[in-house]
Structures are given as C-alpha cells and as structure tokens.
Design a protein around this motif. Structure first.
Motif, PDB file in Angstrom:
ATOM      1  N   ARG A 188      71.844  10.085   8.138  1.00 23.50           N
ATOM      2  CA  ARG A 188      73.239   9.905   8.208  1.00 23.50           C
ATOM      3  C   ARG A 188      73.660   8.233   7.579  1.00 23.50           C
ATOM      4  O   ARG A 188      74.896   8.441   7.622  1.00 23.50           O
ATOM      5  CB  ARG A 188      73.350   9.559  10.003  1.00 23.50           C
ATOM      6  CG  ARG A 188      72.796  10.706  11.196  1.00 23.50           C
ATOM      7  CD  ARG A 188      73.481  10.468  12.362  1.00 23.50           C
ATOM      8  NE  ARG A 188      72.404   9.591  12.947  1.00 23.50           N
ATOM      9  CZ  ARG A 188      71.248   9.514  13.458  1.00 23.50           C
ATOM     10  NH1 ARG A 188      70.593  11.312  13.621  1.00 23.50           N
ATOM     11  NH2 ARG A 188      70.406   8.992  14.250  1.00 23.50           N
ATOM     12  N   ARG A 195      80.505   9.038   2.082  1.00 23.49           N
ATOM     13  CA  ARG A 195      81.607   9.944   2.906  1.00 23.49           C
ATOM     14  C   ARG A 195      82.696   8.315   2.345  1.00 23.49           C
ATOM     15  O   ARG A 195      83.847   8.350   1.919  1.00 23.49           O
ATOM     16  CB  ARG A 195      81.740  10.228   3.963  1.00 23.49           C
ATOM     17  CG  ARG A 195      82.893  10.530   4.403  1.00 23.49           C
ATOM     18  CD  ARG A 195      82.414  10.825   6.042  1.00 23.49           C
ATOM     19  NE  ARG A 195      82.278  11.834   6.843  1.00 23.49           N
ATOM     20  CZ  ARG A 195      80.948  12.265   7.076  1.00 23.49           C
ATOM     21  NH1 ARG A 195      81.159  10.644   8.199  1.00 23.49           N
ATOM     22  NH2 ARG A 195      79.869  12.599   7.604  1.00 23.49           N
ATOM     23  N   GLU A 359      83.884  17.379   8.597  1.00 18.77           N
ATOM     24  CA  GLU A 359      82.506  16.601   9.128  1.00 18.77           C
ATOM     25  C   GLU A 359      83.508  15.186   9.823  1.00 18.77           C
ATOM     26  O   GLU A 359      82.987  15.370  10.962  1.00 18.77           O
ATOM     27  CB  GLU A 359      81.455  15.690   7.915  1.00 18.77           C
ATOM     28  CG  GLU A 359      80.667  16.444   7.746  1.00 18.77           C
ATOM     29  CD  GLU A 359      79.749  15.731   6.730  1.00 18.77           C
ATOM     30  OE1 GLU A 359      80.156  14.617   5.943  1.00 18.77           O
ATOM     31  OE2 GLU A 359      78.516  16.537   6.603  1.00 18.77           O
ATOM     32  N   ARG A 360      84.174  14.760   8.568  1.00 20.79           N
ATOM     33  CA  ARG A 360      84.949  13.605  10.224  1.00 20.79           C
ATOM     34  C   ARG A 360      85.795  14.083  11.402  1.00 20.79           C
ATOM     35  O   ARG A 360      85.730  14.064  12.611  1.00 20.79           O
ATOM     36  CB  ARG A 360      85.763  13.199   9.558  1.00 20.79           C
ATOM     37  CG  ARG A 360      85.474  11.794   8.252  1.00 20.79           C
ATOM     38  CD  ARG A 360      86.944  11.438   7.210  1.00 20.79           C
ATOM     39  NE  ARG A 360      86.189   9.858   6.530  1.00 20.79           N
ATOM     40  CZ  ARG A 360      85.594   8.978   6.996  1.00 20.79           C
ATOM     41  NH1 ARG A 360      85.847   8.276   8.430  1.00 20.79           N
ATOM     42  NH2 ARG A 360      85.395   8.601   5.927  1.00 20.79           N
ATOM     43  N   THR A 362      84.807  17.576  12.758  1.00 22.64           N
ATOM     44  CA  THR A 362      84.120  17.348  13.536  1.00 22.64           C
ATOM     45  C   THR A 362      83.629  16.344  14.696  1.00 22.64           C
ATOM     46  O   THR A 362      83.281  17.169  15.385  1.00 22.64           O
ATOM     47  CB  THR A 362      83.018  18.399  13.321  1.00 22.64           C
ATOM     48  OG1 THR A 362      84.263  19.953  12.509  1.00 22.64           O
ATOM     49  CG2 THR A 362      82.413  19.135  13.899  1.00 22.64           C
ATOM     50  N   LEU A 363      82.985  15.454  13.773  1.00 26.81           N
ATOM     51  CA  LEU A 363      82.598  14.962  15.101  1.00 26.81           C
ATOM     52  C   LEU A 363      83.097  14.022  15.683  1.00 26.81           C
ATOM     53  O   LEU A 363      82.496  13.158  16.792  1.00 26.81           O
ATOM     54  CB  LEU A 363      81.753  13.836  14.038  1.00 26.81           C
ATOM     55  CG  LEU A 363      80.422  13.783  12.740  1.00 26.81           C
ATOM     56  CD1 LEU A 363      80.739  12.646  12.026  1.00 26.81           C
ATOM     57  CD2 LEU A 363      79.740  13.788  13.611  1.00 26.81           C
TER      58      LEU A 363
END
Length: 391
Positions: A188, A195, A359-360, A362-363
């Motif tokens: 992670r 990112r 990803e940003r 969704t998290l």
C-alpha cells in the motif's frame, strides 16, 4: 459430491497442505538466552538429584538429561533433529528402565521436552512436524510403561504435549499473519508513493515541457513571452525539486517527520492558468465547500491536478481546460473538461494516471468516470462524500 465425501476431501487437502508446508524463514540464531535456558534446566536437574529420592539410576539420569537439554540448542535451526535426539534419548532411557526393572523416576526437568514440541511445530516444515510428532507419540506410551501412572495422569501427559504442539502451531500462524500484514502495508505504501509521485512531480514536469515548447515557438517573434516561459519553467522546476527532496527525506529518515498540510479545495484555484501559453485553465468553485474532510479536499486537488496534466500531455489542439468544483450538503463534485481532440494515441482508461484517480475516489467512498465527450474533448467526473467515508 456427498457431504461425507466433501468432508473427507477437505481433510485430505488440509493434510496435503500441511505436508508441503515449508519451514518459516529467518529463524532466530542461537543466542545467550538459549544457553541460559539450558543452564537453568541443568541447575534444576542438579537440585533434583540432591534432594529427590527414588530416582532412576544415575547413569540413565545423566544420559537422559544431557541428550534432552543438549538438543534444545538446535530446536530452531534443526527442529526435527533436535526432537529425534532429545526424545530418542528418552526412549533409550525408558527402554533401559523397563529391561532392568528399575522403579526409579526420571527428573522433572524432562519437562524441557515440551519446549522441543513447541519448537517442532513453530519452526519445522510440514514433513518435519509429522515425523517429529511420530517420535513423540512413540515415546509417550513407552514412558508410561516405564513409569506406571493412573489413567488421569496419562491423559494429562498427552494433553500437555498436544497443548505445546498447538501453541507452536498458533505462534507460527500468528507470525505468518504478521508477515503478510507487513507485506500488504508495504504494498500500500508503494502504491501511495507511486500515486503521489505521478500526481505531483508528473504535473510539474508536464508543465515544464509545455512551457519549453511554447517558449521555443515564440522566442524569435516575441522574446518577452519566451522570458515569461523561462520564468514559469524555473518556478515549476523549483517546486518539483522541493517536492522530490521532501519525498526522499521522508523515505530516508527513521525519525518522526513534520508533514506539511495537504492541499485542499482552496488550492484548486492556484491551478488556474490564463497566461499566453496554451491551454488556458479556468477554475470555478461554487456551492458548499467549507468544512470538508481533509482527505476529500486533498483528493479533489489531486484529481484536478492530474486531469489538467492529462489534458496537456495527451490532448491535441487543446485551448481550454475548465475545472468546476461544486458542493452540497452531502457530496462534492469535480468536473474537468477540455476542448482537445484525442489524436492518434487516445487517452486510454487503463493508464496509471486514471487508475490512481479512480483509486483515490473509490478509497473515499466516491465514484469516478473519465472518457470522451459527445462532441470534442475529454471529461472527468468525480463525486466524493463530504466526510470521505471509506467503502
């Protein structure tokens, strides 16, 4: 498949999995505490020899004690060999007691055998554990014959050794879970670092490239514009170097680090660019944008930043990029549109930049969509809950 057959297959698969289980990696090396453990058991044995009565013949006591305690030193590096030596010595001692008719008892310090049992399941492979348990199960009935006990004591002895084996297996599983959690945390961290590098450094580098192309194009006809482009390049390069140094400093230091506040919605306005170089970037903020979660504000900024970078790098003949951020009582919406054409190399939705953007969102429990518009250009839409509730 019937239920009994399914249960049997599950049991077979479990045994097969245990059989091929490798040894745990990097067992602790032999150290002072191992010698201290052996020394403590030796002292205990000496005290028993002096104070206890009705013991087995002294030579058998010496043989059993030295064979068992000596094997403790190899219980982690060679668990099966340690069990074979330790319990094999006890088997020899008990068989000798049976053949000679000795009624004396062994020392209580033979409880060190529990340490070997624990180490076998903690540090041995699946095959070693199976073989070592076989040796232990061979010794238990022999020592019961050599030292007759009640049925309750016999069951208790078996329970002690099974408990030691179960404790070793549980410790092994706990260590494996911990290693897996550490690996996942590292993965992670790598994704987050990638990112951040992509969203920050790549943004500035793309701006440098655009300004350099514009400056070269106008250098002959409008030198003053070229000078402005060089000043912009210098500023972007300085920011990039500062961010790189900050990232490298965080990675190299082992001390607590003072982190600068993350950019938020208010900093989105700084992405506006109405200079002589293209594309012109306009930023529109509206609605309820106060009291946002810091994570949501930072995500909005990074998403807008990456969207502008993508427009500069991939869109052809783009002249304008419009960034709109609007908020209401429940969510914040980001929309980034440009008027460029896709060109021969389209902005694939599978690129690393779009993956990181998705990803940003969704998290934080939001949604993300990017794709060509009905006419000309590209559109990015992201909807994030104000509190940034993770899914």
């Amino acid at each position: 498949m019937t239920r009994p057959a399914y249960a049997a297959q599950v049991a077979i698969d479990a045994v097969r999995s245990l059989w091929v289980e490798p040894r745990p990696t990097n067992p602790p090396a032999r150290g002072p505490w191992d010698w201290a453990l052996v020394g403590a058991f030796l002292c205990w044995s000496a005290v028993e020899v002096v104070l206890r009565q009705n013991l087995a013949p002294f030579p058998l006591l010496v043989l059993g004690t030295l064979g068992l305690l000596g094997s403790l030193l190899w219980r982690r590096s060679q668990p099966l060999l340690a069990v074979a030596v330790g319990f094999g010595t006890l088997v020899i001692v008990d068989v000798a007691r049976i053949l000679t008719g000795s009624q004396g008892a062994l020392l209580n310090s033979t409880s060190a055998a529990l340490v070997l049992t624990f180490a076998l399941l903690r540090w041995g492979s699946g095959r070693e554990a199976a073989g070592g348990l076989g040796v232990i199960l061979l010794w238990l009935p022999i020592t019961t014959v050599a030292t007759p006990t009640s049925a309750a004591d016999t069951v208790g002895a078996y329970g002690f050794f099974l408990s030691a084996a179960a404790l070793g297996a549980a410790s092994r599983y706990r260590a494996r879970v911990r290693i897996r959690d550490i690996d996942q945390a590292r993965a992670r961290e790598r994704v987050q670092l990638a990112r951040e590098l992509h969203d920050t450094v790549a943004h500035h580098v793309s701006g440098i490239a655009i300004q350099a192309q514009a400056g070269r194009a106008v250098a002959a006809s409008h030198p003053e514009h070229a000078i402005e482009a060089l000043a912009t390049i210098e500023d972007a390069a300085t920011r990039t170097l500062t961010e790189l140094r900050a990232i490298v400093g965080v990675l190299r230091t082992s001390q607590p680090t003072e982190f600068a506040p993350q950019p938020g919605v208010a900093e989105v306005e700084q992405l506006a660019d109405r200079g002589p170089t293209r594309p012109c970037v306009e930023v529109l903020l509206g609605g309820e944008l106060g009291d946002l979660s810091p994570a949501v504000g930072a995500a909005i900024y990074r998403l807008a930043q990456e969207s502008i970078t993508n427009a500069r790098r991939h869109a052809r003949h783009v002249t304008r990029v419009t960034v709109a951020v609007t908020g209401d009582a429940e969510q914040v919406r980001l929309t980034v549109e440009d008027d460029g054409s896709l060109g021969p190399i389209s902005r694939s939705p599978h690129g690393y930049g779009l993956v990181g953007m998705r990803e940003r969102a969704t998290l934080l429990g939001g949604t993300f969509h990017a794709g060509p518009t009905a006419g000309r250009g590209w559109k990015v839409e992201a909807n994030l809950p104000r509190a940034g509730t993770p899914r």
